[in-house]
Design a protein around this motif. Sequence first.
Motif, PDB file in Angstrom:
ATOM      1  N   GLU A  71      60.074   5.874  -5.089  1.00  0.00           N
ATOM      2  CA  GLU A  71      59.874   5.755  -3.641  1.00  0.00           C
ATOM      3  C   GLU A  71      58.851   6.766  -3.126  1.00  0.00           C
ATOM      4  O   GLU A  71      58.064   6.478  -2.235  1.00  0.00           O
ATOM      5  CB  GLU A  71      61.210   5.951  -2.912  1.00  0.00           C
ATOM      6  CG  GLU A  71      61.122   5.772  -1.401  1.00  0.00           C
ATOM      7  CD  GLU A  71      60.715   4.356  -0.999  1.00  0.00           C
ATOM      8  OE1 GLU A  71      59.874   4.221  -0.082  1.00  0.00           O
ATOM      9  OE2 GLU A  71      61.227   3.396  -1.610  1.00  0.00           O
ATOM     10  N   GLU A  72      58.826   7.974  -3.711  1.00  0.00           N
ATOM     11  CA  GLU A  72      57.928   9.038  -3.235  1.00  0.00           C
ATOM     12  C   GLU A  72      56.732   9.237  -4.176  1.00  0.00           C
ATOM     13  O   GLU A  72      56.139  10.315  -4.226  1.00  0.00           O
ATOM     14  CB  GLU A  72      58.702  10.353  -3.117  1.00  0.00           C
ATOM     15  CG  GLU A  72      59.853  10.322  -2.149  1.00  0.00           C
ATOM     16  CD  GLU A  72      59.381  10.134  -0.709  1.00  0.00           C
ATOM     17  OE1 GLU A  72      58.272  10.608  -0.383  1.00  0.00           O
ATOM     18  OE2 GLU A  72      60.120   9.512   0.082  1.00  0.00           O
ATOM     19  N   ALA A  73      56.370   8.213  -4.924  1.00  0.00           N
ATOM     20  CA  ALA A  73      55.287   8.346  -5.903  1.00  0.00           C
ATOM     21  C   ALA A  73      53.929   8.587  -5.236  1.00  0.00           C
ATOM     22  O   ALA A  73      53.743   8.306  -4.043  1.00  0.00           O
ATOM     23  CB  ALA A  73      55.226   7.090  -6.763  1.00  0.00           C
ATOM     24  N   CYS A  74      52.978   9.107  -6.034  1.00  0.00           N
ATOM     25  CA  CYS A  74      51.595   9.330  -5.581  1.00  0.00           C
ATOM     26  C   CYS A  74      50.635   8.595  -6.513  1.00  0.00           C
ATOM     27  O   CYS A  74      50.893   8.457  -7.716  1.00  0.00           O
ATOM     28  CB  CYS A  74      51.258  10.816  -5.571  1.00  0.00           C
ATOM     29  SG  CYS A  74      52.028  11.749  -4.242  1.00  0.00           S
ATOM     30  N   PHE A  75      49.520   8.155  -5.938  1.00  0.00           N
ATOM     31  CA  PHE A  75      48.490   7.462  -6.715  1.00  0.00           C
ATOM     32  C   PHE A  75      47.114   7.912  -6.235  1.00  0.00           C
ATOM     33  O   PHE A  75      46.888   8.122  -5.032  1.00  0.00           O
ATOM     34  CB  PHE A  75      48.622   5.949  -6.530  1.00  0.00           C
ATOM     35  CG  PHE A  75      47.441   5.161  -7.061  1.00  0.00           C
ATOM     36  CD1 PHE A  75      47.306   4.901  -8.420  1.00  0.00           C
ATOM     37  CD2 PHE A  75      46.447   4.687  -6.204  1.00  0.00           C
ATOM     38  CE1 PHE A  75      46.217   4.189  -8.908  1.00  0.00           C
ATOM     39  CE2 PHE A  75      45.358   3.978  -6.677  1.00  0.00           C
ATOM     40  CZ  PHE A  75      45.248   3.725  -8.036  1.00  0.00           C
ATOM     41  N   SER A  76      46.181   8.070  -7.168  1.00  0.00           N
ATOM     42  CA  SER A  76      44.799   8.370  -6.787  1.00  0.00           C
ATOM     43  C   SER A  76      43.851   7.626  -7.719  1.00  0.00           C
ATOM     44  O   SER A  76      44.160   7.392  -8.885  1.00  0.00           O
ATOM     45  CB  SER A  76      44.527   9.878  -6.842  1.00  0.00           C
ATOM     46  OG  SER A  76      44.697  10.369  -8.148  1.00  0.00           O
ATOM     47  N   LEU A  77      42.706   7.256  -7.172  1.00  0.00           N
ATOM     48  CA  LEU A  77      41.666   6.536  -7.911  1.00  0.00           C
ATOM     49  C   LEU A  77      40.387   7.361  -7.877  1.00  0.00           C
ATOM     50  O   LEU A  77      40.023   7.928  -6.839  1.00  0.00           O
ATOM     51  CB  LEU A  77      41.414   5.170  -7.267  1.00  0.00           C
ATOM     52  CG  LEU A  77      40.157   4.405  -7.707  1.00  0.00           C
ATOM     53  CD1 LEU A  77      40.301   3.933  -9.143  1.00  0.00           C
ATOM     54  CD2 LEU A  77      39.892   3.220  -6.781  1.00  0.00           C
ATOM     55  N   THR A  78      39.688   7.421  -9.009  1.00  0.00           N
ATOM     56  CA  THR A  78      38.432   8.169  -9.081  1.00  0.00           C
ATOM     57  C   THR A  78      37.397   7.361  -9.853  1.00  0.00           C
ATOM     58  O   THR A  78      37.723   6.721 -10.860  1.00  0.00           O
ATOM     59  CB  THR A  78      38.627   9.517  -9.798  1.00  0.00           C
ATOM     60  OG1 THR A  78      39.639  10.267  -9.133  1.00  0.00           O
ATOM     61  CG2 THR A  78      37.335  10.329  -9.790  1.00  0.00           C
ATOM     62  N   ILE A  79      36.154   7.382  -9.365  1.00  0.00           N
ATOM     63  CA  ILE A  79      35.029   6.828 -10.108  1.00  0.00           C
ATOM     64  C   ILE A  79      34.016   7.947 -10.309  1.00  0.00           C
ATOM     65  O   ILE A  79      34.071   8.963  -9.615  1.00  0.00           O
ATOM     66  CB  ILE A  79      34.380   5.627  -9.379  1.00  0.00           C
ATOM     67  CG1 ILE A  79      33.829   6.055  -8.015  1.00  0.00           C
ATOM     68  CG2 ILE A  79      35.366   4.483  -9.240  1.00  0.00           C
ATOM     69  CD1 ILE A  79      33.048   4.946  -7.311  1.00  0.00           C
TER      70      ILE A  79
END
Length: 493
Positions: free
Chosen positions: A323-331
């Motif tokens: 429920e409290e997860a984090c996500f990030s995307l990088t190029i």
Amino acid sequence: MHITVWGNRKPLEREMWENTQDGTPGSWFRVTIPCGIQYDKTWLMNSIQSHCSVPFTPVDFHFVKNGARFFVQEATTASALMDVSYKICDKESRKVCIPVFVSRSDVPYSVRYKLKPEEMEQLKLTLIKRFNVSKQALDLQRLCVDPDLVGHDIDIILNRRNSMAATLQIIKKNFPELLSLNLSSNKLYQLDGLSDIIQMAPTVKILNLSKNKLKSVWELSKMKGLKLEELWLQGNPLCGTFPDWSTYVRAIRECFPKLLRLDGQELPSPVTVDVDTPYVVKPCKGSYFGSDELKSLVLQFLQQYYLIHDCGDRQGLVGAYHEEACFSLTIPFHPEDPAPSSLCKYFKDSRNMKKLKDPHLRVQLLKHKKRVIVHTLCVLPKTQHDFSSFVVDMWFQTETMLCFSVSGVFKEVEGSSQGCVRAFTRTFIATPASYSSLCIVNDELFVRDASPSETQSVFSIPVPTPTSSSMHTLSQEQQDIMQASSTRPEVNL
């Protein structure tokens, strides 16, 4: 290099040509380079010499604050140095605009108080008595009170550039393979004269400067280029200017990257890169899991995750995240091309820390909570991953947490970029979940264009598509999620 001269040039040139006799006012000229400490001394002097119309010998070169200074004697030399303006380029052939000030000067201190021949001879005999042949070590501790010098009324105070210069001259001529130099307890508060040690005693690996009066690491930067392996500084005021040992070590290693011991303590081996030696990246050794049990767990998880990810509707991934997860995307970040067209669909969500300077945007692009994460995933291009390309590494495990990364390739399957092959690396931090599965706490995705070799080898093995026959590979929880999602008219099971 841009050379600026104090005052009007023509009157100064006339003054320069007057009184050229040795030791008289006007016969010496001071050359100051305000930013000179930023450059290697040898490179700087060679660059000036190569563009100067007359050869010259710099006298008493030393660093002052952030600059460098030396003296020349002939008026013709001083005039020629004024003509070097804008002629010096750096190693990449770009112009280096550094102001250099040329002005008249009194006789330099090191020339005015140069040791007499008989004094040089006595200093040499004194140094020879202090030299250990077997260890190639020279002990100059408390040199100024050495009875052999005091008895002959010779003042050797190593803070004075003439004394240090004379000492280094004797070292160069008589101890050419010197490995260890002890200068402790000499009341040194500056190291201007010692900057010449790089040329005069380049073999020195051990230097003892303990129990002196050095107040700043800036003094040590005057010896950058000396390949020290051991340094002693304890007993100097500068040692008390650091909050902790690690900060102290880091500051000293900026001057001496190959340092192995500091104040008698072993240091971790320095991480260095030899830019002159070509380096070939070793080929990947394949996946690492740690145990067969973990291998089964992680491979099952990845197969389930990417079957849902590639099925067309990624809403089914909600159950995979905490429920409290984090996500990030990088190029990748390219300064000349900040928004490459080939990856433009990923650019607006990219959280590349080299690119982002706005602290608010850094927070905004960190996706928090599982439904926000899945919404972000849903707007990314539709994909098909090549399971045969996956390389998995398990790099941390506890009873309550599992950290692993997966690298591979995928291709986009719709839109203007249909058929484009991308490479990716994804790092998961997960916790145990029901049905012997995993729950993602943190998800970091890096996407780039695939290399030619990656593109050629892609999809060598057919990739399964999510059909009813593959449902047995999904956990009960994920099957329930997919069944519930499929009741919506726009979703294909």
